[in-house]
Design an enzyme around this catalytic site. Structure first.
Site, PDB file in Angstrom:
ATOM      1  N   HIS A 121      40.854 -69.837  13.946  1.00 31.78           N
ATOM      2  CA  HIS A 121      40.160 -71.119  13.789  1.00 31.78           C
ATOM      3  C   HIS A 121      41.065 -72.195  13.180  1.00 31.78           C
ATOM      4  O   HIS A 121      40.580 -73.214  12.695  1.00 31.78           O
ATOM      5  CB  HIS A 121      38.891 -70.939  12.933  1.00 31.78           C
ATOM      6  CG  HIS A 121      37.835 -70.129  13.624  1.00 31.78           C
ATOM      7  ND1 HIS A 121      36.778 -69.543  12.973  1.00 31.78           N
ATOM      8  CD2 HIS A 121      37.673 -69.796  14.932  1.00 31.78           C
ATOM      9  CE1 HIS A 121      36.019 -68.889  13.849  1.00 31.78           C
ATOM     10  NE2 HIS A 121      36.545 -69.020  15.042  1.00 31.78           N
ATOM     11  N   CYS A 180      49.703 -85.853  21.275  1.00 31.42           N
ATOM     12  CA  CYS A 180      50.868 -85.175  21.862  1.00 31.42           C
ATOM     13  C   CYS A 180      50.966 -83.694  21.496  1.00 31.42           C
ATOM     14  O   CYS A 180      51.840 -82.991  21.990  1.00 31.42           O
ATOM     15  CB  CYS A 180      52.158 -85.901  21.475  1.00 31.42           C
ATOM     16  SG  CYS A 180      52.697 -85.585  19.787  1.00 31.42           S
ATOM     17  N   ASN A 211      39.367 -67.551   8.754  1.00 33.34           N
ATOM     18  CA  ASN A 211      39.468 -68.491   7.638  1.00 33.34           C
ATOM     19  C   ASN A 211      40.569 -69.510   7.887  1.00 33.34           C
ATOM     20  O   ASN A 211      41.606 -69.191   8.466  1.00 33.34           O
ATOM     21  CB  ASN A 211      39.740 -67.736   6.337  1.00 33.34           C
ATOM     22  CG  ASN A 211      38.616 -66.769   6.010  1.00 33.34           C
ATOM     23  OD1 ASN A 211      37.490 -66.970   6.457  1.00 33.34           O
ATOM     24  ND2 ASN A 211      38.920 -65.730   5.263  1.00 33.34           N
ATOM     25  N   LEU A 230      29.945 -57.540   2.100  1.00 31.04           N
ATOM     26  CA  LEU A 230      29.138 -57.566   0.882  1.00 31.04           C
ATOM     27  C   LEU A 230      27.771 -56.934   1.119  1.00 31.04           C
ATOM     28  O   LEU A 230      27.267 -56.187   0.297  1.00 31.04           O
ATOM     29  CB  LEU A 230      28.989 -59.019   0.406  1.00 31.04           C
ATOM     30  CG  LEU A 230      28.283 -59.230  -0.930  1.00 31.04           C
ATOM     31  CD1 LEU A 230      29.009 -58.493  -2.055  1.00 31.04           C
ATOM     32  CD2 LEU A 230      28.204 -60.722  -1.255  1.00 31.04           C
ATOM     33  N   GLU A 231      27.183 -57.254   2.255  1.00 38.40           N
ATOM     34  CA  GLU A 231      25.857 -56.713   2.560  1.00 38.40           C
ATOM     35  C   GLU A 231      25.788 -56.354   4.043  1.00 38.40           C
ATOM     36  O   GLU A 231      26.643 -56.792   4.818  1.00 38.40           O
ATOM     37  CB  GLU A 231      24.781 -57.741   2.212  1.00 38.40           C
ATOM     38  CG  GLU A 231      25.044 -59.083   2.829  1.00 38.40           C
ATOM     39  CD  GLU A 231      24.299 -60.210   2.121  1.00 38.40           C
ATOM     40  OE1 GLU A 231      24.219 -61.301   2.715  1.00 38.40           O
ATOM     41  OE2 GLU A 231      23.800 -60.002   1.006  1.00 38.40           O
ATOM     42  N   CYS A 278      48.568 -83.426  16.177  1.00 38.87           N
ATOM     43  CA  CYS A 278      48.400 -84.727  16.831  1.00 38.87           C
ATOM     44  C   CYS A 278      47.535 -84.565  18.077  1.00 38.87           C
ATOM     45  O   CYS A 278      47.904 -83.841  19.004  1.00 38.87           O
ATOM     46  CB  CYS A 278      49.749 -85.330  17.212  1.00 38.87           C
ATOM     47  SG  CYS A 278      49.578 -86.865  18.155  1.00 38.87           S
ATOM     48  N   CYS A 325      55.171 -88.746  18.450  1.00 40.98           N
ATOM     49  CA  CYS A 325      54.879 -89.746  19.488  1.00 40.98           C
ATOM     50  C   CYS A 325      54.679 -91.146  18.919  1.00 40.98           C
ATOM     51  O   CYS A 325      54.590 -92.121  19.672  1.00 40.98           O
ATOM     52  CB  CYS A 325      53.680 -89.328  20.338  1.00 40.98           C
ATOM     53  SG  CYS A 325      52.086 -89.413  19.492  1.00 40.98           S
TER      54      CYS A 325
HETATM   55 ZN    ZN Z   1      51.789 -87.280  18.514  1.00 43.36          ZN
END
Ligand code: ZN
Length: 241
Positions: A113, A124, A96, A207-208, A121, A143
């Site tokens: 994730h 950089c 999540n 849940l299932e 950025c 940067c």
């Molecule tokens: Zn940067």
């Protein structure tokens, strides 16, 4: 399958959309989820960000703003209690991108994730807290480039984060618990096979039933807000084992 002769010294927990769905966080892959309304190719790839940064930022700005409307549920709080009170090691990995584990009190959450509340950025690699909306006009504080600050979320075609740390922790675990995840998204979907190969006990809380349920030693089906606190109580009471 390992026998339950002693309490697990090391527990590896993977959480997915199902745990946050109970808090009202919109899911991506479920029926009626975000990917049934928005083309992921338009908002969740590096190419989409290059093509139409305005659209990509607006999409994630809406997700980020919606976090203010939700709160952790008893499943998140139970995992924070486990992390705080368990005598053994607890590794918490989440797919999540919300901050509900942290808001429940978890101190060490591995976001494979990425996180909505961080900007990254693309030029950089600087990372910055991002609690409010991002814009294509934003300037990188490190940067100085304009338009390179993006949500620090792993897009399609990008490598999930922290895989070395995750696989090392999984290899040292005695129990793998999958919570609220469909088992459809790799590499996380492969963790159960990895765990079984290592001879680790495996438990699914969802849940299932999922396509991968058969791979688990034990699968319990129902609300995460019910199943997870019950599981945590079992472990803390020494009844697991
Ligand atoms: Zn940067």
């Amino acid at each position: 399958m390992s026998s339950r002769t002693s309490a697990p010294a090391s527990i590896f927990i993977l959480t997915g959309a199902g745990i946050s769905a109970e808090s009202g966080v919109e899911t991506f892959r479920d029926k009626g989820g975000i990917w049934s309304k928005v083309r992921l190719e338009d908002v969740a790839t590096p190419e989409a960000f290059m093509r139409d940064p305005e659209k990509v930022q607006a999409f994630y700005n809406a997700r980020r703003a919606s976090l203010k409307e939700v709160a952790p549920n008893p499943a998140h709080r139970a995992l924070a209690k486990l992390e705080a009170d368990y005598a053994g090691t607890v590794t918490l990995v989440t797919q999540n991108i919300d901050d509900l584990h942290e808001r429940a009190g978890c101190r060490d959450v591995i976001h494979m994730h990425g996180e909505l509340l961080i900007a990254f950025c693309a030029a950089c690699g600087a990372r910055e807290p991002a609690r409010e909306a991002l814009s294509p006009q934003d300037v990188c504080p490190r940067c100085g480039k304009v338009g390179t600050m993006r949500p620090d979320v792993v897009w399609f075609g990008e490598m999930p984060y922290h895989l070395d740390r995750i696989l090392a922790a999984l290899g040292e675990a005695d129990l793998f618990v999958s919570i609220g995840t469909s088992g459809a998204v790799y590499p996380a979907a492969g963790f159960v096979a990895e765990a079984k190969r290592a001879g680790i006990e495996t438990l699914e809380l969802n849940l299932e039933p999922t396509e991968g349920s058969f791979q688990f030693d034990e699968a319990r089906h129902g609300l995460a807000s019910v199943l997870v606190p019950a599981f945590v109580e079992e472990v803390l009471a020494g009844c697991w084992g």
